[in-house]
Design an enzyme around this catalytic site. Structure first.
Site, PDB file in Angstrom:
ATOM      1  N   TYR A 200       0.820  -1.221   0.000  1.00 51.78           N
ATOM      2  CA  TYR A 200       0.000   0.000   0.000  1.00 51.78           C
ATOM      3  C   TYR A 200       0.858   1.278   0.000  1.00 51.78           C
ATOM      4  O   TYR A 200       0.312   2.381   0.055  1.00 51.78           O
ATOM      5  CB  TYR A 200      -1.042  -0.022   1.122  1.00 51.78           C
ATOM      6  CG  TYR A 200      -0.480  -0.105   2.531  1.00 51.78           C
ATOM      7  CD1 TYR A 200       0.216   0.955   3.104  1.00 51.78           C
ATOM      8  CD2 TYR A 200      -0.656  -1.248   3.301  1.00 51.78           C
ATOM      9  CE1 TYR A 200       0.721   0.892   4.386  1.00 51.78           C
ATOM     10  CE2 TYR A 200      -0.157  -1.334   4.581  1.00 51.78           C
ATOM     11  CZ  TYR A 200       0.542  -0.250   5.117  1.00 51.78           C
ATOM     12  OH  TYR A 200       1.053  -0.335   6.384  1.00 51.78           O
ATOM     13  N   GLY A 242       3.530  -8.541   0.740  1.00 50.92           N
ATOM     14  CA  GLY A 242       2.123  -8.687   1.109  1.00 50.92           C
ATOM     15  C   GLY A 242       2.079  -9.301   2.496  1.00 50.92           C
ATOM     16  O   GLY A 242       3.104  -9.401   3.179  1.00 50.92           O
TER      17      GLY A 242
HETATM   18  C1  LIG Z   1      -9.118  -5.708   5.857  1.00 56.87           C
HETATM   19  C2  LIG Z   1      -8.181  -5.689   7.028  1.00 56.87           C
HETATM   20  C3  LIG Z   1      -6.978  -6.513   6.775  1.00 56.87           C
HETATM   21  C4  LIG Z   1      -6.197  -6.775   8.019  1.00 56.87           C
HETATM   22  C5  LIG Z   1      -4.902  -7.381   7.667  1.00 56.87           C
HETATM   23  C6  LIG Z   1      -4.053  -7.785   8.836  1.00 56.87           C
HETATM   24  C7  LIG Z   1      -2.690  -8.280   8.502  1.00 56.87           C
HETATM   25  C8  LIG Z   1      -2.024  -7.427   7.461  1.00 56.87           C
HETATM   26  C9  LIG Z   1      -0.659  -7.816   7.148  1.00 56.87           C
HETATM   27  C10 LIG Z   1      -0.108  -6.890   6.109  1.00 56.87           C
HETATM   28  C11 LIG Z   1       0.766  -5.874   6.763  1.00 56.87           C
HETATM   29  C12 LIG Z   1       1.163  -4.792   5.878  1.00 56.87           C
HETATM   30  C13 LIG Z   1       2.023  -3.845   6.292  1.00 56.87           C
HETATM   31  C14 LIG Z   1       2.678  -3.872   7.560  1.00 56.87           C
HETATM   32  C15 LIG Z   1       3.470  -2.860   7.951  1.00 56.87           C
HETATM   33  C16 LIG Z   1       4.135  -2.836   9.243  1.00 56.87           C
HETATM   34  O1  LIG Z   1       4.870  -1.938   9.506  1.00 56.87           O
HETATM   35  S1  LIG Z   1       3.884  -4.112  10.342  1.00 56.87           S
HETATM   36  C17 LIG Z   1       5.080  -3.867  11.649  1.00 56.87           C
HETATM   37  C18 LIG Z   1       4.397  -3.619  12.897  1.00 56.87           C
HETATM   38  N1  LIG Z   1       5.369  -3.668  13.974  1.00 56.87           N
HETATM   39  C19 LIG Z   1       5.435  -2.736  14.886  1.00 56.87           C
HETATM   40  O2  LIG Z   1       4.673  -1.779  14.919  1.00 56.87           O
HETATM   41  C20 LIG Z   1       6.507  -2.928  15.909  1.00 56.87           C
HETATM   42  C21 LIG Z   1       6.873  -1.672  16.673  1.00 56.87           C
HETATM   43  N2  LIG Z   1       5.715  -0.992  17.224  1.00 56.87           N
HETATM   44  C22 LIG Z   1       5.709  -0.344  18.447  1.00 56.87           C
HETATM   45  O3  LIG Z   1       6.675  -0.316  19.155  1.00 56.87           O
HETATM   46  C23 LIG Z   1       4.446   0.388  18.853  1.00 56.87           C
HETATM   47  O4  LIG Z   1       3.323  -0.250  18.328  1.00 56.87           O
HETATM   48  C24 LIG Z   1       4.460   1.877  18.364  1.00 56.87           C
HETATM   49  C25 LIG Z   1       3.169   2.552  18.857  1.00 56.87           C
HETATM   50  C26 LIG Z   1       4.540   1.996  16.854  1.00 56.87           C
HETATM   51  C27 LIG Z   1       5.654   2.648  18.946  1.00 56.87           C
HETATM   52  O5  LIG Z   1       5.808   2.428  20.307  1.00 56.87           O
HETATM   53  P1  LIG Z   1       6.188   3.656  21.303  1.00 56.87           P
HETATM   54  O6  LIG Z   1       7.288   4.438  20.781  1.00 56.87           O
HETATM   55  O7  LIG Z   1       6.328   3.059  22.668  1.00 56.87           O
HETATM   56  O8  LIG Z   1       4.909   4.579  21.201  1.00 56.87           O
HETATM   57  P2  LIG Z   1       3.737   4.883  22.229  1.00 56.87           P
HETATM   58  O9  LIG Z   1       4.294   5.846  23.247  1.00 56.87           O
HETATM   59  O10 LIG Z   1       3.093   3.663  22.730  1.00 56.87           O
HETATM   60  O11 LIG Z   1       2.704   5.637  21.279  1.00 56.87           O
HETATM   61  C28 LIG Z   1       3.072   6.824  20.569  1.00 56.87           C
HETATM   62  C29 LIG Z   1       1.797   7.554  20.189  1.00 56.87           C
HETATM   63  O12 LIG Z   1       0.994   6.719  19.356  1.00 56.87           O
HETATM   64  C30 LIG Z   1      -0.302   6.518  19.959  1.00 56.87           C
HETATM   65  N3  LIG Z   1      -0.765   5.158  19.702  1.00 56.87           N
HETATM   66  C31 LIG Z   1      -0.137   4.022  19.994  1.00 56.87           C
HETATM   67  N4  LIG Z   1      -0.873   2.966  19.640  1.00 56.87           N
HETATM   68  C32 LIG Z   1      -2.010   3.459  19.121  1.00 56.87           C
HETATM   69  C33 LIG Z   1      -3.194   2.855  18.577  1.00 56.87           C
HETATM   70  N5  LIG Z   1      -3.330   1.548  18.501  1.00 56.87           N
HETATM   71  N6  LIG Z   1      -4.173   3.668  18.142  1.00 56.87           N
HETATM   72  C34 LIG Z   1      -4.050   5.016  18.201  1.00 56.87           C
HETATM   73  N7  LIG Z   1      -2.934   5.655  18.694  1.00 56.87           N
HETATM   74  C35 LIG Z   1      -1.951   4.876  19.159  1.00 56.87           C
HETATM   75  C36 LIG Z   1      -0.037   6.729  21.446  1.00 56.87           C
HETATM   76  O13 LIG Z   1      -1.231   7.019  22.138  1.00 56.87           O
HETATM   77  C37 LIG Z   1       0.961   7.875  21.406  1.00 56.87           C
HETATM   78  O14 LIG Z   1       0.329   9.095  21.138  1.00 56.87           O
HETATM   79  P3  LIG Z   1      -0.036  10.141  22.333  1.00 56.87           P
HETATM   80  O15 LIG Z   1       1.268  10.476  23.015  1.00 56.87           O
HETATM   81  O16 LIG Z   1      -0.661  11.301  21.643  1.00 56.87           O
HETATM   82  O17 LIG Z   1      -0.983   9.424  23.256  1.00 56.87           O
HETATM   83  N1  LIG Z   2       4.441  -8.929   8.253  1.00 58.75           N
HETATM   84  C1  LIG Z   2       3.819  -8.408   7.211  1.00 58.75           C
HETATM   85  O1  LIG Z   2       2.780  -8.906   6.749  1.00 58.75           O
HETATM   86  C2  LIG Z   2       4.388  -7.200   6.531  1.00 58.75           C
HETATM   87  C3  LIG Z   2       5.474  -6.514   7.006  1.00 58.75           C
HETATM   88  N2  LIG Z   2       5.966  -5.445   6.324  1.00 58.75           N
HETATM   89  C4  LIG Z   2       7.182  -4.785   6.754  1.00 58.75           C
HETATM   90  O2  LIG Z   2       8.137  -5.754   7.118  1.00 58.75           O
HETATM   91  C5  LIG Z   2       9.010  -5.213   8.105  1.00 58.75           C
HETATM   92  C6  LIG Z   2       9.087  -6.149   9.284  1.00 58.75           C
HETATM   93  O3  LIG Z   2       7.813  -6.247   9.901  1.00 58.75           O
HETATM   94  P1  LIG Z   2       7.408  -7.505  10.798  1.00 58.75           P
HETATM   95  O4  LIG Z   2       8.560  -8.411  10.914  1.00 58.75           O
HETATM   96  O5  LIG Z   2       6.129  -8.007  10.301  1.00 58.75           O
HETATM   97  O6  LIG Z   2       7.096  -6.793  12.198  1.00 58.75           O
HETATM   98  P2  LIG Z   2       7.942  -6.697  13.559  1.00 58.75           P
HETATM   99  O7  LIG Z   2       7.124  -5.876  14.480  1.00 58.75           O
HETATM  100  O8  LIG Z   2       8.366  -8.044  14.008  1.00 58.75           O
HETATM  101  O9  LIG Z   2       9.246  -5.900  13.124  1.00 58.75           O
HETATM  102  C7  LIG Z   2       9.459  -4.549  13.336  1.00 58.75           C
HETATM  103  C8  LIG Z   2      10.841  -4.376  13.926  1.00 58.75           C
HETATM  104  O10 LIG Z   2      11.146  -2.975  13.969  1.00 58.75           O
HETATM  105  C9  LIG Z   2      11.828  -2.727  15.167  1.00 58.75           C
HETATM  106  N3  LIG Z   2      11.603  -1.328  15.550  1.00 58.75           N
HETATM  107  C10 LIG Z   2      10.421  -0.716  15.800  1.00 58.75           C
HETATM  108  N4  LIG Z   2      10.619   0.551  16.164  1.00 58.75           N
HETATM  109  C11 LIG Z   2      11.950   0.764  16.134  1.00 58.75           C
HETATM  110  C12 LIG Z   2      12.778   1.882  16.418  1.00 58.75           C
HETATM  111  N5  LIG Z   2      12.260   3.050  16.807  1.00 58.75           N
HETATM  112  N6  LIG Z   2      14.120   1.750  16.273  1.00 58.75           N
HETATM  113  C13 LIG Z   2      14.659   0.564  15.873  1.00 58.75           C
HETATM  114  N7  LIG Z   2      13.928  -0.531  15.597  1.00 58.75           N
HETATM  115  C14 LIG Z   2      12.593  -0.430  15.743  1.00 58.75           C
HETATM  116  C15 LIG Z   2      11.238  -3.681  16.207  1.00 58.75           C
HETATM  117  O11 LIG Z   2      12.185  -3.998  17.222  1.00 58.75           O
HETATM  118  P3  LIG Z   2      12.183  -3.280  18.668  1.00 58.75           P
HETATM  119  O12 LIG Z   2      10.818  -3.380  19.213  1.00 58.75           O
HETATM  120  O13 LIG Z   2      13.244  -4.049  19.420  1.00 58.75           O
HETATM  121  O14 LIG Z   2      12.629  -1.858  18.436  1.00 58.75           O
HETATM  122  C16 LIG Z   2      10.948  -4.912  15.335  1.00 58.75           C
HETATM  123  O15 LIG Z   2      12.023  -5.814  15.414  1.00 58.75           O
HETATM  124  C17 LIG Z   2       8.477  -3.826   8.425  1.00 58.75           C
HETATM  125  O16 LIG Z   2       9.165  -2.868   7.658  1.00 58.75           O
HETATM  126  C18 LIG Z   2       7.049  -3.904   7.976  1.00 58.75           C
HETATM  127  O17 LIG Z   2       6.552  -2.633   7.629  1.00 58.75           O
HETATM  128  C19 LIG Z   2       5.387  -5.004   5.175  1.00 58.75           C
HETATM  129  C20 LIG Z   2       4.296  -5.628   4.668  1.00 58.75           C
HETATM  130  C21 LIG Z   2       3.723  -6.811   5.279  1.00 58.75           C
END
Ligand SMILES: CCCCCCCCCCC/C=C\C=C\C(=O)SCCNC(=O)CCNC(=O)[C@H](O)C(C)(C)COP(=O)(O)OP(=O)(O)OC[C@H]1O[C@@H](n2cnc3c(N)ncnc32)[C@H](O)[C@@H]1OP(=O)(O)O
Ligand SMILES: NC(=O)C1=CN([C@@H]2O[C@H](COP(=O)(O)OP(=O)(O)OC[C@H]3O[C@@H](n4cnc5c(N)ncnc54)[C@H](OP(=O)(O)O)[C@@H]3O)[C@@H](O)[C@H]2O)C=CC1
Length: 336
Positions: A200, A242
């Site tokens: 996307y 994907g």
């Molecule tokens: C038809 C539907 C189909 C569904 C399909 C499902 C499966 C699809 C698969 C395909 C995927 C495609 C793409 C994927 C892309 C990706 O990137 S996946 C990787 C995901 N991995 C991660 O996100 C790992 C790291 N994430 C994190 O650490 C945390 O989630 C975060 C929030 C990103 C960062 O953590 P941190 O720094 O600790 O931040 P916080 O202090 O917790 O939050 C910061 C601000 O964000 C607000 N927040 C947090 N969560 C939410 C939420 N769920 N909703 C709304 N807002 C949120 C939080 O409140 C903070 O803001 P404020 O200070 O204003 O409160």
């Molecule tokens: N799984 C899926 O279906 C898809 C995934 N992707 C992409 O693939 C990649 C991997 O995702 P996936 O393995 O699924 O998810 P994960 O959540 O397992 O991977 C995300 C990684 O990013 C690291 N990360 C997050 N925030 C920070 C930060 N601030 N600094 C350094 N590292 C950070 C996390 O480690 P830590 O928490 O230790 O910081 C974690 O290891 C991503 O780029 C995602 O957008 C894209 C499309 C589909």
């Protein structure tokens, strides 16, 4: 707890449960009647899990994988390490990184280093690169894989929610790429840069707007640098995966699991991808077998993107008997 609060907490839990149940049932209704049962075609497309490149393809090469402690980054690290690379994995959670590093090193016999780094902080990135230089020297392979994401209606996003995602995805990738790029240029060393985006990034998508915007920015960054830094021996490529099940992605994008079947139904190959499959592709793109590949955007999604895009693709659910009727109606039409 007072009685009224206890009752309202039970009611909230019941409401949550009911919400999940309704979501699941609506998915069943939506997809229970399609002509071709979802998933049956997956038998034609079995995932191969072995490393694809010849062993030793990454001997004497150093690879940095951001977010390499979990999910897809972990799988890429395992494959590169198996193929001979010395890997460095970097993210925020040092304990997770160290566990992964030890597990992979003990399986492959090749050292995996764990370095703590929050990619949102340019100073931390610079210190991380100092550490990498001291550990292994500058890397030959850089995979920008770290990301943050969650589904959320855009009207509910706070400024900090927007900033958090765009900082990790776009700024984080830029900080890592620029810091390493500058040092590599200074040292006259070539390298392969790979960014992991998403399908996307190209179309945009509601409910993940910060991620869509930031990933699109990453693609612009990498395509631009592919044009600008080839003269320094640097290649830049992009993989758009994907859906591939990882805890990080699925727990934040489909927390109830209600959408998984709908998602699989719309994938022409009838299944999700696997971490090993994307690891093989990332290894190929980062290897010298792909030394002529730069500026490429590789969609790796089992056909999901085109399936979502084609206006008539829903006709897959029309049965052969229904086609007979439709064809007869169409053939009967004369003139306009
Ligand atoms: C038809 C539907 C189909 C569904 C399909 C499902 C499966 C699809 C698969 C395909 C995927 C495609 C793409 C994927 C892309 C990706 O990137 S996946 C990787 C995901 N991995 C991660 O996100 C790992 C790291 N994430 C994190 O650490 C945390 O989630 C975060 C929030 C990103 C960062 O953590 P941190 O720094 O600790 O931040 P916080 O202090 O917790 O939050 C910061 C601000 O964000 C607000 N927040 C947090 N969560 C939410 C939420 N769920 N909703 C709304 N807002 C949120 C939080 O409140 C903070 O803001 P404020 O200070 O204003 O409160
Ligand atoms: N799984 C899926 O279906 C898809 C995934 N992707 C992409 O693939 C990649 C991997 O995702 P996936 O393995 O699924 O998810 P994960 O959540 O397992 O991977 C995300 C990684 O990013 C690291 N990360 C997050 N925030 C920070 C930060 N601030 N600094 C350094 N590292 C950070 C996390 O480690 P830590 O928490 O230790 O910081 C974690 O290891 C991503 O780029 C995602 O957008 C894209 C499309 C589909």
């Amino acid at each position: 707890m007072p009685d009224t609060r206890k009752r309202s907490s039970i009611w909230l839990q019941f409401k949550d449960f009911f919400f999940v149940l309704v979501l699941s049932l609506s998915q069943f209704r939506l997809h229970g009647s399609t002509g071709l049962r979802s998933g049956s075609q997956a038998n034609f497309f079995p995932p191969l899990e072995d490393a694809m490149l010849p062993s030793g393809s990454f001997n004497n090469r150093m690879a940095l994988i951001t977010g390499g402690g979990t999910g897809l980054g972990r799988a890429m690290t395992a494959t590169l390490s198996q193929l001979g690379a010395q890997c460095i994995i970097a993210s925020r959670k040092l304990d997770v990184l160290q566990r992964t590093a030890e597990e992979i090193s003990s399986q492959t016999g090749n050292k995996v280093h764990a370095v703590q780094c929050d990619v949102r902080d340019p100073q931390a990135v610079s210190q991380c690169v100092d550490q990498i230089e001291a550990l292994t020297g500058l890397p030959d392979v850089i995979i920008n894989n770290a990301a943050g994401n969650f589904v959320c209606p855009s009207e509910r996003l706070s400024p900090n929610a927007w900033k958090t995602i765009t900082d990790i995805v776009l700024n984080g990738t830029a900080f890592v790429t620029l810091e390493l790029g500058k040092r590599l240029i200074q040292n006259q060393k070539g390298a392969s840069f790979l960014a992991i985006t998403t399908i996307y990034a190209e179309s945009g998508s509601g409910f993940v707007v910060p991620s869509a915007s930031a990933k699109a920015g990453v693609e612009a960054l990498y395509k631009s640098l592919a044009a600008e830094w080839g003269r320094y021996g640097h290649r830049f490529n992009i993989i758009q995966p994907g859906p591939i099940r990882t805890k990080g992605a699925f727990s934040r994008l489909d927390p109830t699991g209600a959408f998984e079947k709908a998602m699989i139904d719309r994938i022409p190959t009838g299944r999700l991808g696997t971490p090993a499959e994307i690891a093989n592709l990332a290894a190929y793109v980062s290897s010298n077998y792909a030394s002529w590949m730069s500026g490429a955007v590789i969609r790796f999604d089992g056909g999901e993107y085109v399936s979502l895009a084609g206006e008539f693709n829903e006709l897959r659910s029309v049965t052969p008997d229904q086609w007979k009727l439709l064809e007869a109606m169409i053939r009967k039409t004369k003139g306009s």
